[in-house]
Design a protein around this motif. Structure first.
Motif, mmCIF file in Angstrom:
data_model
loop_
_atom_site.group_PDB
_atom_site.id
_atom_site.type_symbol
_atom_site.label_atom_id
_atom_site.label_comp_id
_atom_site.label_asym_id
_atom_site.label_seq_id
_atom_site.Cartn_x
_atom_site.Cartn_y
_atom_site.Cartn_z
ATOM 1 N N GLU A 1 0.801 20.106 23.967
ATOM 2 C CA GLU A 1 0.671 19.114 25.040
ATOM 3 C C GLU A 1 -0.268 17.980 24.630
ATOM 4 N N ILE A 2 -1.386 18.347 24.020
ATOM 5 C CA ILE A 2 -2.370 17.343 23.606
ATOM 6 C C ILE A 2 -1.794 16.433 22.531
ATOM 7 N N LEU A 3 -1.134 17.016 21.543
ATOM 8 C CA LEU A 3 -0.607 16.222 20.433
ATOM 9 C C LEU A 3 0.519 15.288 20.890
ATOM 10 N N LYS A 4 1.356 15.765 21.787
ATOM 11 C CA LYS A 4 2.470 14.934 22.250
ATOM 12 C C LYS A 4 2.013 13.830 23.199
ATOM 13 N N SER A 5 0.783 13.924 23.655
ATOM 14 C CA SER A 5 0.257 12.874 24.537
ATOM 15 C C SER A 5 -0.322 11.696 23.753
ATOM 16 N N ILE A 6 -0.456 11.855 22.429
ATOM 17 C CA ILE A 6 -1.034 10.791 21.592
ATOM 18 C C ILE A 6 0.048 9.765 21.278
ATOM 19 N N ASN A 7 -0.202 8.542 21.628
ATOM 20 C CA ASN A 7 0.783 7.470 21.436
ATOM 21 C C ASN A 7 0.552 6.777 20.094
ATOM 22 N N ARG B 1 -8.761 22.609 22.020
ATOM 23 C CA ARG B 1 -10.054 22.035 22.406
ATOM 24 C C ARG B 1 -10.659 21.173 21.305
ATOM 25 N N LEU B 2 -10.102 21.256 20.078
ATOM 26 C CA LEU B 2 -10.692 20.568 18.935
ATOM 27 C C LEU B 2 -9.756 19.584 18.248
ATOM 28 N N ILE B 3 -8.450 19.790 18.383
ATOM 29 C CA ILE B 3 -7.469 19.074 17.570
ATOM 30 C C ILE B 3 -7.503 17.564 17.777
ATOM 31 N N GLU C 1 0.836 -1.196 0.000
ATOM 32 C CA GLU C 1 0.000 0.000 0.000
ATOM 33 C C GLU C 1 0.875 1.252 0.000
ATOM 34 N N PRO C 2 0.623 2.200 -0.892
ATOM 35 C CA PRO C 2 1.429 3.424 -0.921
ATOM 36 C C PRO C 2 1.210 4.264 0.334
ATOM 37 N N LEU C 3 2.249 4.961 0.733
ATOM 38 C CA LEU C 3 2.152 5.834 1.898
ATOM 39 C C LEU C 3 1.367 7.099 1.541
ATOM 40 N N VAL C 4 0.439 7.460 2.412
ATOM 41 C CA VAL C 4 -0.324 8.695 2.264
ATOM 42 C C VAL C 4 0.094 9.664 3.370
ATOM 43 N N SER C 5 0.524 10.844 2.979
ATOM 44 C CA SER C 5 0.867 11.892 3.948
ATOM 45 C C SER C 5 -0.360 12.776 4.175
ATOM 46 N N VAL C 6 -0.745 12.900 5.438
ATOM 47 C CA VAL C 6 -1.883 13.751 5.795
ATOM 48 C C VAL C 6 -1.341 14.979 6.533
ATOM 49 N N ILE C 7 -1.766 16.149 6.098
ATOM 50 C CA ILE C 7 -1.243 17.398 6.660
ATOM 51 C C ILE C 7 -2.373 18.165 7.347
ATOM 52 N N ILE C 8 -2.143 18.496 8.608
ATOM 53 C CA ILE C 8 -3.095 19.312 9.375
ATOM 54 C C ILE C 8 -2.372 20.544 9.901
ATOM 55 N N PRO C 9 -2.728 21.741 9.435
ATOM 56 C CA PRO C 9 -2.224 22.957 10.073
ATOM 57 C C PRO C 9 -3.118 23.285 11.263
ATOM 58 N N THR C 10 -2.547 23.827 12.309
ATOM 59 C CA THR C 10 -3.384 24.160 13.464
ATOM 60 C C THR C 10 -2.840 25.385 14.187
ATOM 61 N N TYR C 11 -3.764 26.109 14.795
ATOM 62 C CA TYR C 11 -3.377 27.261 15.613
ATOM 63 C C TYR C 11 -4.412 27.447 16.724
ATOM 64 N N CYS D 1 2.548 27.999 15.744
ATOM 65 C CA CYS D 1 2.978 28.731 16.943
ATOM 66 C C CYS D 1 1.814 28.980 17.912
ATOM 67 N N SER D 2 1.099 27.909 18.246
ATOM 68 C CA SER D 2 -0.020 28.022 19.192
ATOM 69 C C SER D 2 0.469 28.445 20.574
ATOM 70 N N THR D 3 -0.416 29.137 21.287
ATOM 71 C CA THR D 3 -0.095 29.565 22.653
ATOM 72 C C THR D 3 -0.972 28.855 23.678
ATOM 73 N N ASP D 4 -1.817 27.926 23.216
ATOM 74 C CA ASP D 4 -2.656 27.167 24.142
ATOM 75 C C ASP D 4 -2.029 25.796 24.395
ATOM 76 N N ASN D 5 -2.829 24.801 24.719
ATOM 77 C CA ASN D 5 -2.307 23.474 25.065
ATOM 78 C C ASN D 5 -2.264 22.506 23.878
ATOM 79 N N THR D 6 -2.232 23.034 22.667
ATOM 80 C CA THR D 6 -2.208 22.196 21.465
ATOM 81 C C THR D 6 -1.024 21.230 21.478
#
Length: 294
Positions: free
Chosen positions: A50-56, A18-20, A4-14, A43-48
């Motif tokens: 922290e939340i993303l780095k907690s996903i294993n 509360r939603l990411i 299966e070919p690799l698919v790169s998914v890109i999400i920009p966030t700021y 360059c988010s200033t909220d807890n974005t």
């Protein structure tokens, strides 16, 4: 998964802490598993962070920009970092149907397409249904001229070969309508198909860029400058383009005098004359805004 070919998914966030998580989860839970998910934090200033780095999940690549630079720069950074044969985009407040990647990849191969655009369901933040977009009811190839006449693309619905996006990156000068601008330029080089299936749920946030009509007016002007000859070559495109721009002008509280003049000049009719006359009198915006309430 080896074949299966690799698919790169890109999400920009700021500042979407509360939603990411829901957005990211909708990507990680795809039935198509061979993906890398590149989240570019503008360059988010909220807890974005922290939340993303907690996903294993080893498929996630988190990158934080040094300064707030805008979604287009974030998407382009994701494209530069991607290693997949295909690229897809999501927004940090939108959700994918679990079969989105699987179905779009299959559709792309079956139709020998370079890029595929699907349909999405639009909702309020309170999850109230608004409408489906775009208003097309069949699978079909869509041309440059058709896309000029009707903007049928939204970033989170786009899926395609990575080479396309590497060769035609997002224009960082666009204040809004970046997806329309991107797909217009892509359609001049590549085969784009529309897939008539709802594979995305999008939610209109109150702080979204789409709530700023003045930016849309500027964006429409930039698109006109890029595609002036093609727009003016077809009266139907002229009318469609400037009616869209006129709606944004009305939302800024102004009357679309110049837009109505352009339509009257290139595609004259009794109805267009009346609209142009009302705009000249300063009445058109009131009628437009009144219709929006019903």
């Amino acid at each position: 998964m080896q074949n299966e070919p690799l698919v790169s998914v890109i999400i920009p966030t700021y500042n979407r802490g509360r939603l990411i998580l829901d957005s990211v989860t909708s990507v990680l839970n795809q039935t198509y598993k061979n993906i890398e998910l590149i989240v570019v934090d503008d360059c988010s200033t909220d807890n974005t962070e922290e939340i993303l780095k907690s996903i294993n999940d080893s498929r996630i690549k988190y990158v934080k920009l040094e300064k707030n630079s805008g979604a287009c720069i974030a998407r382009n950074k994701g494209i530069e970092l991607s290693t997949g044969e295909f690229i897809a985009f999501n927004d940090s407040d939108d959700l994918w149907i679990t079969t989105k990647l699987e179905k779009q990849l299959c559709f792309l191969k079956n139709y020998n397409a370079d890029i595929v655009i699907c349909k999405m369901e639009c909702r309020t933040p309170e999850n109230k249904f608004i409408h489906n977009f775009p208003n097309i009811d069949q699978n079909k190839q869509i041309s440059y001229e058709e896309i000029l006449k009707y903007n049928c693309a939204s970033t989170q619905t786009i899926f395609g070969k990575s080479e396309c996006f590497r060769n035609v990156m997002f224009d960082t000068r666009m204040p809004r309508l970046q997806d329309w601008d991107e797909v217009l330029r892509l359609s001049q080089k590549y085969r784009i198909f529309y897939q008539n299936e709802i594979l995305v749920n999008t939610f209109f946030q109150k702080e979204s860029i789409s709530t700023h009509p003045e930016k849309a007016v500027l964006a429409m002007q930039k698109i006109f400058e890029k595609h002036k000859d093609a727009i003016l070559s077809d009266p139907a495109i002229v009318e469609s383009f400037f009616k869209k721009k006129a709606s944004f002008v009305c939302k800024t509280g102004k009357n679309p005098k110049e837009e109505m003049k352009m339509i009257l000049k290139y595609n004259p009719s009794a109805g267009t004359f009346i609209k142009s006359f009302l705009s000249a009198l300063g009445l058109y915006k009131y009628i437009f805004n009144l219709k929006q309430k019903f």
